[in-house]
Design a protein around this motif. Structure first.
Motif, PDB file in Angstrom:
ATOM      1  N   ALA A 134      24.527  -7.889 -85.836  1.00  0.00           N
ATOM      2  CA  ALA A 134      24.527  -6.397 -84.967  1.00  0.00           C
ATOM      3  C   ALA A 134      23.312  -6.093 -84.412  1.00  0.00           C
ATOM      4  CB  ALA A 134      25.211  -5.552 -85.818  1.00  0.00           C
ATOM      5  N   GLU A 135      22.346  -6.131 -84.783  1.00  0.00           N
ATOM      6  CA  GLU A 135      21.157  -5.691 -84.167  1.00  0.00           C
ATOM      7  C   GLU A 135      20.489  -6.758 -83.177  1.00  0.00           C
ATOM      8  OE1 GLU A 135      18.375  -5.296 -87.589  1.00  0.00           O
ATOM      9  OE2 GLU A 135      19.405  -3.287 -88.042  1.00  0.00           O
ATOM     10  N   GLY A 136      21.155  -7.686 -82.839  1.00  0.00           N
ATOM     11  CA  GLY A 136      20.831  -8.801 -81.815  1.00  0.00           C
ATOM     12  C   GLY A 136      19.861  -9.694 -82.277  1.00  0.00           C
ATOM     13  N   ASP A 137      19.651 -10.094 -83.437  1.00  0.00           N
ATOM     14  CA  ASP A 137      18.825 -11.055 -83.930  1.00  0.00           C
ATOM     15  C   ASP A 137      19.616 -12.452 -83.640  1.00  0.00           C
ATOM     16  OD1 ASP A 137      16.518  -9.512 -84.739  1.00  0.00           O
ATOM     17  OD2 ASP A 137      17.552  -9.142 -86.576  1.00  0.00           O
ATOM     18  N   ALA A 150      20.040 -23.991 -80.629  1.00  0.00           N
ATOM     19  CA  ALA A 150      19.841 -22.912 -81.534  1.00  0.00           C
ATOM     20  C   ALA A 150      18.799 -21.952 -80.684  1.00  0.00           C
ATOM     21  CB  ALA A 150      18.992 -23.358 -82.717  1.00  0.00           C
ATOM     22  N   GLY A 151      18.011 -21.039 -81.302  1.00  0.00           N
ATOM     23  CA  GLY A 151      16.985 -20.138 -80.729  1.00  0.00           C
ATOM     24  C   GLY A 151      15.825 -20.985 -80.278  1.00  0.00           C
ATOM     25  N   SER A 152      14.973 -20.319 -79.379  1.00  0.00           N
ATOM     26  CA  SER A 152      13.684 -20.901 -79.283  1.00  0.00           C
ATOM     27  C   SER A 152      12.596 -20.308 -79.565  1.00  0.00           C
ATOM     28  CB  SER A 152      14.010 -21.146 -77.522  1.00  0.00           C
ATOM     29  OG  SER A 152      13.855 -19.822 -77.020  1.00  0.00           O
ATOM     30  N   ASP A 153      11.294 -20.939 -79.038  1.00  0.00           N
ATOM     31  CA  ASP A 153      10.237 -19.868 -79.428  1.00  0.00           C
ATOM     32  C   ASP A 153      10.305 -18.557 -78.636  1.00  0.00           C
ATOM     33  OD1 ASP A 153       9.437 -21.920 -81.447  1.00  0.00           O
ATOM     34  OD2 ASP A 153       8.237 -23.075 -80.171  1.00  0.00           O
ATOM     35  N   ALA A 154      10.657 -18.688 -77.505  1.00  0.00           N
ATOM     36  CA  ALA A 154      10.631 -17.501 -76.628  1.00  0.00           C
ATOM     37  C   ALA A 154      11.012 -16.141 -77.510  1.00  0.00           C
ATOM     38  CB  ALA A 154      11.338 -17.715 -75.544  1.00  0.00           C
ATOM     39  N   ASP A 155      12.322 -16.530 -78.446  1.00  0.00           N
ATOM     40  CA  ASP A 155      12.962 -15.366 -78.997  1.00  0.00           C
ATOM     41  C   ASP A 155      12.425 -15.467 -80.520  1.00  0.00           C
ATOM     42  OD1 ASP A 155      14.395 -17.417 -79.548  1.00  0.00           O
ATOM     43  OD2 ASP A 155      16.081 -16.825 -78.822  1.00  0.00           O
ATOM     44  N   ALA A 156      11.399 -15.952 -80.957  1.00  0.00           N
ATOM     45  CA  ALA A 156      10.876 -16.127 -82.308  1.00  0.00           C
ATOM     46  C   ALA A 156      10.763 -14.566 -82.918  1.00  0.00           C
ATOM     47  CB  ALA A 156       9.748 -16.852 -82.306  1.00  0.00           C
ATOM     48  N   SER A 157      10.646 -13.841 -82.160  1.00  0.00           N
ATOM     49  CA  SER A 157      10.547 -12.373 -82.924  1.00  0.00           C
ATOM     50  C   SER A 157      12.118 -11.917 -83.251  1.00  0.00           C
ATOM     51  CB  SER A 157      10.015 -11.403 -81.917  1.00  0.00           C
ATOM     52  OG  SER A 157      10.922 -11.082 -80.829  1.00  0.00           O
ATOM     53  N   ARG A 158      13.097 -12.589 -82.735  1.00  0.00           N
ATOM     54  CA  ARG A 158      14.516 -12.109 -83.041  1.00  0.00           C
ATOM     55  C   ARG A 158      15.152 -13.334 -84.044  1.00  0.00           C
ATOM     56  NH1 ARG A 158      15.984  -7.507 -80.640  1.00  0.00           N
ATOM     57  NH2 ARG A 158      17.136  -7.553 -82.517  1.00  0.00           N
ATOM     58  N   THR A 159      14.306 -14.056 -84.426  1.00  0.00           N
ATOM     59  CA  THR A 159      15.019 -15.405 -85.188  1.00  0.00           C
ATOM     60  C   THR A 159      15.002 -15.072 -86.622  1.00  0.00           C
ATOM     61  OG1 THR A 159      14.390 -16.914 -83.313  1.00  0.00           O
ATOM     62  CG2 THR A 159      14.951 -17.744 -85.517  1.00  0.00           C
ATOM     63  N   VAL A 160      16.017 -15.281 -87.363  1.00  0.00           N
ATOM     64  CA  VAL A 160      16.040 -14.767 -88.786  1.00  0.00           C
ATOM     65  C   VAL A 160      16.664 -16.054 -89.440  1.00  0.00           C
ATOM     66  CG1 VAL A 160      16.724 -13.393 -90.383  1.00  0.00           C
ATOM     67  CG2 VAL A 160      16.195 -12.409 -88.515  1.00  0.00           C
ATOM     68  N   LEU A 161      16.240 -16.651 -90.539  1.00  0.00           N
ATOM     69  CA  LEU A 161      16.828 -17.761 -91.162  1.00  0.00           C
ATOM     70  C   LEU A 161      17.395 -17.290 -92.324  1.00  0.00           C
ATOM     71  CD1 LEU A 161      13.789 -20.365 -90.804  1.00  0.00           C
ATOM     72  CD2 LEU A 161      15.656 -19.789 -89.112  1.00  0.00           C
ATOM     73  N   PHE A 162      18.485 -17.826 -92.620  1.00  0.00           N
ATOM     74  CA  PHE A 162      19.294 -17.476 -94.201  1.00  0.00           C
ATOM     75  C   PHE A 162      19.443 -19.116 -94.984  1.00  0.00           C
ATOM     76  CE2 PHE A 162      20.038 -13.320 -92.481  1.00  0.00           C
ATOM     77  CZ  PHE A 162      20.309 -12.817 -93.503  1.00  0.00           C
ATOM     78  N   ASP A 163      18.957 -19.225 -95.943  1.00  0.00           N
ATOM     79  CA  ASP A 163      19.536 -20.136 -96.887  1.00  0.00           C
ATOM     80  C   ASP A 163      20.935 -19.807 -97.269  1.00  0.00           C
ATOM     81  OD1 ASP A 163      19.789 -22.410 -98.365  1.00  0.00           O
ATOM     82  OD2 ASP A 163      18.485 -21.544-100.074  1.00  0.00           O
ATOM     83  N   PHE A 164      21.897 -20.723 -97.761  1.00  0.00           N
ATOM     84  CA  PHE A 164      23.281 -20.220 -98.119  1.00  0.00           C
ATOM     85  C   PHE A 164      23.434 -20.265 -99.544  1.00  0.00           C
ATOM     86  CE2 PHE A 164      27.628 -21.784 -98.686  1.00  0.00           C
ATOM     87  CZ  PHE A 164      28.386 -20.774 -97.902  1.00  0.00           C
ATOM     88  N   ASP A 165      23.486 -21.342-100.272  1.00  0.00           N
ATOM     89  CA  ASP A 165      23.649 -21.309-101.764  1.00  0.00           C
ATOM     90  C   ASP A 165      22.439 -20.444-102.303  1.00  0.00           C
ATOM     91  OD1 ASP A 165      25.648 -23.123-101.484  1.00  0.00           O
ATOM     92  OD2 ASP A 165      24.296 -24.923-101.370  1.00  0.00           O
TER      93      ASP A 165
END
Length: 233
Positions: free
Chosen positions: A121-124, A13-28
């Motif tokens: 699309a924004e690169g997150d 998955a992503g790393s702390d280095a790109d935390a500013s671009r990390t976005v979490l989504f729940d599903f249900d």
């Protein structure tokens, strides 16, 4: 897709280095209207009288589980519905069910999927962090044209009588499983549940989807700051 004694989580998955671009989504409740795995289990019972009979025979067991928590009772009934399924058979049935429900009208939040696609699309670095079972949610997202997303989800494993719960990805477990992938910071987190407070607290921006005023107030009190509120359809 299955390569061991359990249903393995996806790699990297992503790393702390790109935390500013990390976005979490729940599903249900955020992307999917309802509980996808619960719908799958209900489908299993509706499609076969055998499982209904097994549920009646095992009633003392799952009622006892219900004394401790409704969640335990629900998983006991899920185990009954998964009785006799090996890894490959489970995968085939779960994916077939996903292929059916992905075509249902109004089954998904279009606004939620649009927001997710916009982040991509924004690169997150978008990560779907869900209590839904991994094979089921992976198939649903793939059928929606989102096959490359990182998914952190509930995992099953084969048992003596069929597939069984290995790791339920809810509450603090979500944060723990993210940390196991090296993800400990993120910019945004989308959810509809107070149960996701461990995921909301580290987020730079916490987003509540279709939250009631009571829920929003409760979350903001626990966070000690305002949340972003969105109404998705």
């Amino acid at each position: 897709m299955f390569t061991g004694a359990m249903i393995d989580a996806p790699a990297q998955a992503g790393s702390d280095a790109d935390a500013s671009r990390t976005v979490l989504f729940d599903f249900d409740g955020v992307l999917f209207q309802g509980d996808a795995f619960e719908q799958f289990i209900r489908h299993r019972y509706a499609s076969s009288p055998v499982y209904k009979a097994l549920a009646l025979l095992t009633m003392p067991w799952w009622l006892l589980c219900g004394v401790f928590s409704r969640r335990r009772a629900a998983w006991a009934l899920s185990h009954v519905a998964l009785c006799g399924l090996g890894v490959q058979r489970y995968q085939a049935i779960a994916e077939d069910f996903a292929d059916q429900i992905v075509r249902r009208p109004r089954q998904f939040y279009r606004d939620g999927l649009s927001a997710l696609r916009r982040h991509v699309a924004e690169g997150d670095e978008v990560i779907v962090v869900t209590g839904c079972e991994r094979i089921l949610v992976t198939r649903l997202l793939t059928q929606l044209g989102l096959p490359e997303l990182t998914i952190v989800a509930t995992q099953l494993k084969p048992g003596v009588f069929g597939m069984r719960l290995h790791s339920h990805n809810v509450g603090r477990r979500k944060v723990q499983n993210l940390a196991a992938k090296g993800v400990t910071n993120w910019r945004m987190a989308y959810t509809d549940s107070f149960q996701d407070m461990p995921m909301l607290k580290p987020a730079g921006e916490a987003v509540l989807v279709n939250g009631t005023p009571k829920l929003c107030k409760r979350v903001e009190k626990a966070l000690g700051r305002a949340v972003t509120r969105v109404a998705w359809y």
